[in-house]
Design a protein around this motif. Structure first.
Motif, PDB file in Angstrom:
ATOM      1  N   LEU A 122       0.825  -1.211   0.000  1.00 58.12           N
ATOM      2  CA  LEU A 122       0.000   0.000   0.000  1.00 58.12           C
ATOM      3  C   LEU A 122       0.858   1.260   0.000  1.00 58.12           C
ATOM      4  CD1 LEU A 122      -2.901  -1.049   2.400  1.00 58.12           C
ATOM      5  CD2 LEU A 122      -2.708  -1.282  -0.074  1.00 58.12           C
ATOM      6  N   TYR A 123       2.008   1.239   0.696  1.00 61.23           N
ATOM      7  CA  TYR A 123       2.923   2.378   0.630  1.00 61.23           C
ATOM      8  C   TYR A 123       3.444   2.549  -0.797  1.00 61.23           C
ATOM      9  CZ  TYR A 123       3.371   3.779   5.520  1.00 61.23           C
ATOM     10  OH  TYR A 123       3.144   4.300   6.772  1.00 61.23           O
ATOM     11  N   GLU A 124       3.711   1.447  -1.469  1.00 58.44           N
ATOM     12  CA  GLU A 124       4.162   1.520  -2.861  1.00 58.44           C
ATOM     13  C   GLU A 124       3.076   2.127  -3.747  1.00 58.44           C
ATOM     14  OE1 GLU A 124       6.340  -1.401  -6.144  1.00 58.44           O
ATOM     15  OE2 GLU A 124       5.035  -2.270  -4.603  1.00 58.44           O
ATOM     16  N   LEU A 125       1.831   1.744  -3.510  1.00 55.63           N
ATOM     17  CA  LEU A 125       0.714   2.304  -4.272  1.00 55.63           C
ATOM     18  C   LEU A 125       0.573   3.808  -4.020  1.00 55.63           C
ATOM     19  CD1 LEU A 125      -1.958  -0.507  -3.787  1.00 55.63           C
ATOM     20  CD2 LEU A 125      -1.089   0.302  -5.986  1.00 55.63           C
ATOM     21  N   LEU A 126       0.676   4.216  -2.743  1.00 57.25           N
ATOM     22  CA  LEU A 126       0.528   5.639  -2.415  1.00 57.25           C
ATOM     23  C   LEU A 126       1.626   6.477  -3.056  1.00 57.25           C
ATOM     24  CD1 LEU A 126      -0.501   5.521   1.359  1.00 57.25           C
ATOM     25  CD2 LEU A 126      -1.943   6.044  -0.613  1.00 57.25           C
ATOM     26  N   ASP A 127       2.823   5.934  -3.171  1.00 55.49           N
ATOM     27  CA  ASP A 127       3.911   6.675  -3.817  1.00 55.49           C
ATOM     28  C   ASP A 127       3.673   6.848  -5.310  1.00 55.49           C
ATOM     29  OD1 ASP A 127       5.271   6.994  -1.466  1.00 55.49           O
ATOM     30  OD2 ASP A 127       6.550   5.235  -1.731  1.00 55.49           O
ATOM     31  N   GLU A 128       2.952   5.900  -5.933  1.00 51.99           N
ATOM     32  CA  GLU A 128       2.650   6.021  -7.361  1.00 51.99           C
ATOM     33  C   GLU A 128       1.403   6.856  -7.609  1.00 51.99           C
ATOM     34  OE1 GLU A 128       4.614   5.127  -9.641  1.00 51.99           O
ATOM     35  OE2 GLU A 128       6.028   3.954  -8.445  1.00 51.99           O
ATOM     36  N   LYS A 144      -0.685  -1.020 -12.256  1.00 50.54           N
ATOM     37  CA  LYS A 144      -0.130  -2.375 -12.226  1.00 50.54           C
ATOM     38  C   LYS A 144       1.250  -2.446 -12.882  1.00 50.54           C
ATOM     39  CE  LYS A 144      -1.473  -7.151 -13.046  1.00 50.54           C
ATOM     40  NZ  LYS A 144      -2.409  -8.072 -13.693  1.00 50.54           N
ATOM     41  N   SER A 145       1.510  -1.555 -13.822  1.00 54.43           N
ATOM     42  CA  SER A 145       2.810  -1.552 -14.506  1.00 54.43           C
ATOM     43  C   SER A 145       3.936  -1.090 -13.597  1.00 54.43           C
ATOM     44  CB  SER A 145       2.746  -0.638 -15.738  1.00 54.43           C
ATOM     45  OG  SER A 145       1.709  -1.028 -16.610  1.00 54.43           O
ATOM     46  N   ILE A 180      -6.142  -8.359  -7.735  1.00 55.84           N
ATOM     47  CA  ILE A 180      -6.036  -8.345  -9.191  1.00 55.84           C
ATOM     48  C   ILE A 180      -4.680  -8.826  -9.675  1.00 55.84           C
ATOM     49  CG2 ILE A 180      -7.711  -6.494  -9.482  1.00 55.84           C
ATOM     50  CD1 ILE A 180      -5.362  -4.591  -9.903  1.00 55.84           C
ATOM     51  N   SER A 181      -3.650  -8.811  -8.815  1.00 56.20           N
ATOM     52  CA  SER A 181      -2.335  -9.269  -9.253  1.00 56.20           C
ATOM     53  C   SER A 181      -2.314 -10.779  -9.471  1.00 56.20           C
ATOM     54  CB  SER A 181      -1.261  -8.887  -8.234  1.00 56.20           C
ATOM     55  OG  SER A 181      -1.562  -9.443  -6.975  1.00 56.20           O
ATOM     56  N   PHE A 182      -3.343 -11.491  -8.991  1.00 52.28           N
ATOM     57  CA  PHE A 182      -3.457 -12.919  -9.239  1.00 52.28           C
ATOM     58  C   PHE A 182      -4.165 -13.196 -10.557  1.00 52.28           C
ATOM     59  CE2 PHE A 182      -3.240 -14.283  -4.530  1.00 52.28           C
ATOM     60  CZ  PHE A 182      -1.867 -14.219  -4.596  1.00 52.28           C
ATOM     61  N   LYS A 183      -4.531 -12.154 -11.252  1.00 49.85           N
ATOM     62  CA  LYS A 183      -5.309 -12.319 -12.480  1.00 49.85           C
ATOM     63  C   LYS A 183      -4.577 -13.173 -13.508  1.00 49.85           C
ATOM     64  CE  LYS A 183      -7.154  -9.531 -16.250  1.00 49.85           C
ATOM     65  NZ  LYS A 183      -7.346  -8.193 -16.741  1.00 49.85           N
ATOM     66  N   ASP A 184      -3.285 -12.955 -13.683  1.00 43.71           N
ATOM     67  CA  ASP A 184      -2.523 -13.690 -14.691  1.00 43.71           C
ATOM     68  C   ASP A 184      -1.591 -14.730 -14.082  1.00 43.71           C
ATOM     69  OD1 ASP A 184      -3.593 -12.198 -16.809  1.00 43.71           O
ATOM     70  OD2 ASP A 184      -2.219 -10.561 -16.370  1.00 43.71           O
ATOM     71  N   HIS A 279     -12.486  -4.038 -23.656  1.00 47.44           N
ATOM     72  CA  HIS A 279     -11.422  -4.820 -23.029  1.00 47.44           C
ATOM     73  C   HIS A 279     -11.433  -4.443 -21.548  1.00 47.44           C
ATOM     74  CE1 HIS A 279      -9.438  -6.407 -26.672  1.00 47.44           C
ATOM     75  NE2 HIS A 279      -9.868  -5.285 -27.238  1.00 47.44           N
ATOM     76  N   PRO A 280     -11.785  -5.364 -20.662  1.00 47.50           N
ATOM     77  CA  PRO A 280     -11.951  -4.997 -19.244  1.00 47.50           C
ATOM     78  C   PRO A 280     -10.633  -4.595 -18.596  1.00 47.50           C
ATOM     79  CG  PRO A 280     -12.030  -7.377 -19.501  1.00 47.50           C
ATOM     80  CD  PRO A 280     -12.011  -6.801 -20.886  1.00 47.50           C
ATOM     81  N   PRO A 281     -10.584  -3.451 -17.928  1.00 48.08           N
ATOM     82  CA  PRO A 281      -9.375  -3.072 -17.188  1.00 48.08           C
ATOM     83  C   PRO A 281      -9.246  -3.903 -15.917  1.00 48.08           C
ATOM     84  CG  PRO A 281     -11.097  -1.461 -16.808  1.00 48.08           C
ATOM     85  CD  PRO A 281     -11.638  -2.426 -17.829  1.00 48.08           C
ATOM     86  N   ASP A 282      -8.083  -3.848 -15.306  1.00 49.90           N
ATOM     87  CA  ASP A 282      -7.894  -4.560 -14.045  1.00 49.90           C
ATOM     88  C   ASP A 282      -8.742  -3.929 -12.954  1.00 49.90           C
ATOM     89  OD1 ASP A 282      -6.148  -6.401 -15.014  1.00 49.90           O
ATOM     90  OD2 ASP A 282      -4.340  -5.291 -14.482  1.00 49.90           O
ATOM     91  N   GLY A 283      -9.156  -4.765 -12.018  1.00 47.28           N
ATOM     92  CA  GLY A 283      -9.901  -4.261 -10.874  1.00 47.28           C
ATOM     93  C   GLY A 283     -11.388  -4.178 -11.138  1.00 47.28           C
ATOM     94  N   GLU A 284     -12.075  -3.657 -10.137  1.00 37.72           N
ATOM     95  CA  GLU A 284     -13.526  -3.499 -10.213  1.00 37.72           C
ATOM     96  C   GLU A 284     -13.855  -2.188 -10.911  1.00 37.72           C
ATOM     97  OE1 GLU A 284     -16.234  -5.056  -6.807  1.00 37.72           O
ATOM     98  OE2 GLU A 284     -15.994  -2.900  -6.479  1.00 37.72           O
ATOM     99  N   PHE A 285     -14.771  -2.224 -11.863  1.00 32.64           N
ATOM    100  CA  PHE A 285     -15.120  -0.993 -12.578  1.00 32.64           C
ATOM    101  C   PHE A 285     -16.595  -1.024 -12.974  1.00 32.64           C
ATOM    102  CE2 PHE A 285     -14.296  -3.987 -15.891  1.00 32.64           C
ATOM    103  CZ  PHE A 285     -15.023  -3.581 -17.006  1.00 32.64           C
TER     104      PHE A 285
END
Length: 453
Positions: A122-128, A144-145, A180-184, A279-285
């Protein structure tokens, strides 16, 4: 995403973003501009907990000693932004909402335990998401990239009751709680996609039980665990009519006033065949939002009866009837109404031999609560409430009782009759197609369900 471009212009500079537990413990704290110290966490929590008395809720935006505090509460967790600049409150609330969605997408479930277990991620996400107090992006698909930490999967706490085994043609609602990182990845299990049709109903009845105003706010929501990001085609009712002027009164025709779509949706075949491609994006939308104000079948009807039994006693009888199909049931039904300020006591009865119901009088809020665990279609229940007053009633007493409001949820049912005809996964460039699991769920909830007295 587009929100980042708008947010950087109008949100202003954010100093801090932190998460607090229901007890006030700091779970995550990110200081973006080094303008404020960590005492803001304690100042915020004290103000929220003791805001003008313990029983009053603090507003979502307030200012203390020149510091702006903006917060949102989700599953008991406080998401808080602080700033010393003039920020847009509405943009701040939208940003917090999107942060909660990103966290849920990457953690699977949104609980205090899952946040503590995934604090590095989550800290990594907040920095991005934000850089030096300026929004960079809140799209789970784009982020995700740049995210390399894997989530720690935390299972949802199970209830004490042992549930029966699911029908092989259905799946648990917890199936959408995978990150969502388990998607692939191979850990993620089978390819599957979830489609939810949520409809929130707003209805106002008069004292005779007749409908004065009715509306449906609907959402088609999706969460994809498909590998390879294939193209999807979602088909709705062929006789779907859009626009008030084009609405048809023909029986069986679904007519919606207006709608809007996610930016990834292509509408090439929508006008002719009611098919959308994307084309569905990652996550809930959210694939589509729509609104309906034409006549529809009301799921529950309310009939109140008011009686003045003596100068110091008032009696209110509330009857609720389920006008949904017999094979459907309403769940978690809560009927509530206020009583006069001069009330000394209130007692309620639901009938002899009735199970799965409870009543409560909240003397602090001066309201009566009637909870019904489950109510099958075609049935009706009655609540009789006797109110004792401290002084003789006057003409204003009747005005102080009511309105009667109802909260409920009806699974596997939608009053608009909007249906998903099919969800088709198109073959990839090599001509190979897949046959993943497709899950479609219909849920109807109350938004503003009120009966005037």
């Amino acid at each position: 995403d587009n929100f980042a471009a708008v947010g950087s212009c109008h949100l202003g500079m954010i100093s801090q973003l932190f998460l607090l537990s229901p007890r006030g413990d700091s779970i995550i704290h990110r200081d973006y501009r080094s303008e404020l110290d960590r005492s803001t966490c304690e100042i915020f929590f004290k103000n929220v907990k003791f805001y003008q008395g313990k029983h009053q809720e603090a507003p979502p935006v307030f200012n203390i000693d020149g510091v702006n505090y903006m917060y949102m509460k989700k599953n008991g967790i406080f998401f808080v932004l602080t700033s010393i600049s003039n920020v847009s409150p509405s943009m701040a609330m939208e940003f917090l909402l999107r942060v909660t969605k990103v966290f849920k997408d990457y953690c699977g479930i949104f609980t205090e335990e899952s946040i503590r277990s995934n604090f590095i991620l989550l800290y990594e996400l907040l920095d991005e998401i934000m850089d030096y107090g300026v929004i960079q992006g809140t799209s789970s698909d784009t982020l995700k990239s740049y995210i390399f930490n894997e989530p720690v999967v935390v299972e949802k706490k199970k209830t004490k009751f042992q549930l029966p085994k699911f029908n092989p043609k259905t799946t648990s609602s917890d199936a959408t709680n995978k990150p969502i990182s388990f998607k692939d990845s191979k850990q993620g299990g089978k390819d599957e996609i979830f489609v939810d049709i949520f409809e929130r109903i707003s209805i106002t009845f008069n004292s005779n039980g007749n409908v004065l105003h009715s509306a449906i706010d609907g959402t088609i929501q999706m969460k994809s665990y498909l590998s390879g990001n294939p193209e999807l085609k979602l088909a709705l009712n062929e006789d779907l009519s859009i626009g008030k002027s084009s609405g048809s009164t023909t029986y069986g025709v679904v007519s919606i006033d207006d709608c809007n779509f996610h930016e990834c949706v292509r509408l090439d075949d929508f006008d002719s065949q009611r098919i959308i491609s994307f084309h569905p994006p990652d996550g809930e939308f959210v694939v589509m939002n729509y609104r309906i104000t034409s006549d529809f079948r009301v799921p529950f009807r309310i009939f109140p009866f008011f009686e003045l039994s003596s100068p110091y006693k008032v009696e209110l009888i509330v009857k609720i009837r389920a006008d949904i199909p017999e094979n459907n049931s309403g769940t978690n039904i809560v009927v509530q109404f206020p009583v006069p300020k001069s009330t000394s006591s209130a007692s309620s009865t639901t009938g002899i031999g009735v199970t799965g119901q409870s009543t409560e009088y909240d003397s602090k809020k001066q309201q009566v609560l009637w909870k019904i665990k489950k109510m099958a279609g075609g049935t009706e229940h009655t609540l009789r409430t006797k109110v004792v007053l401290t002084k003789p009633h006057t003409s204003s007493v009747r005005k102080e009782i009511g309105p009667v409001s109802v909260n409920f949820e009806v699974p596997l049912y939608n009053p608009s009759n909007l249906q998903v005809r099919y969800l088709r996964i198109m073959p990839n460039a090599s001509g190979q197609g897949s046959n993943p699991y497709r899950w479609v769920r219909y849920v109807t909830k109350s938004q503003s369900y009120v009966c005037r007295l």
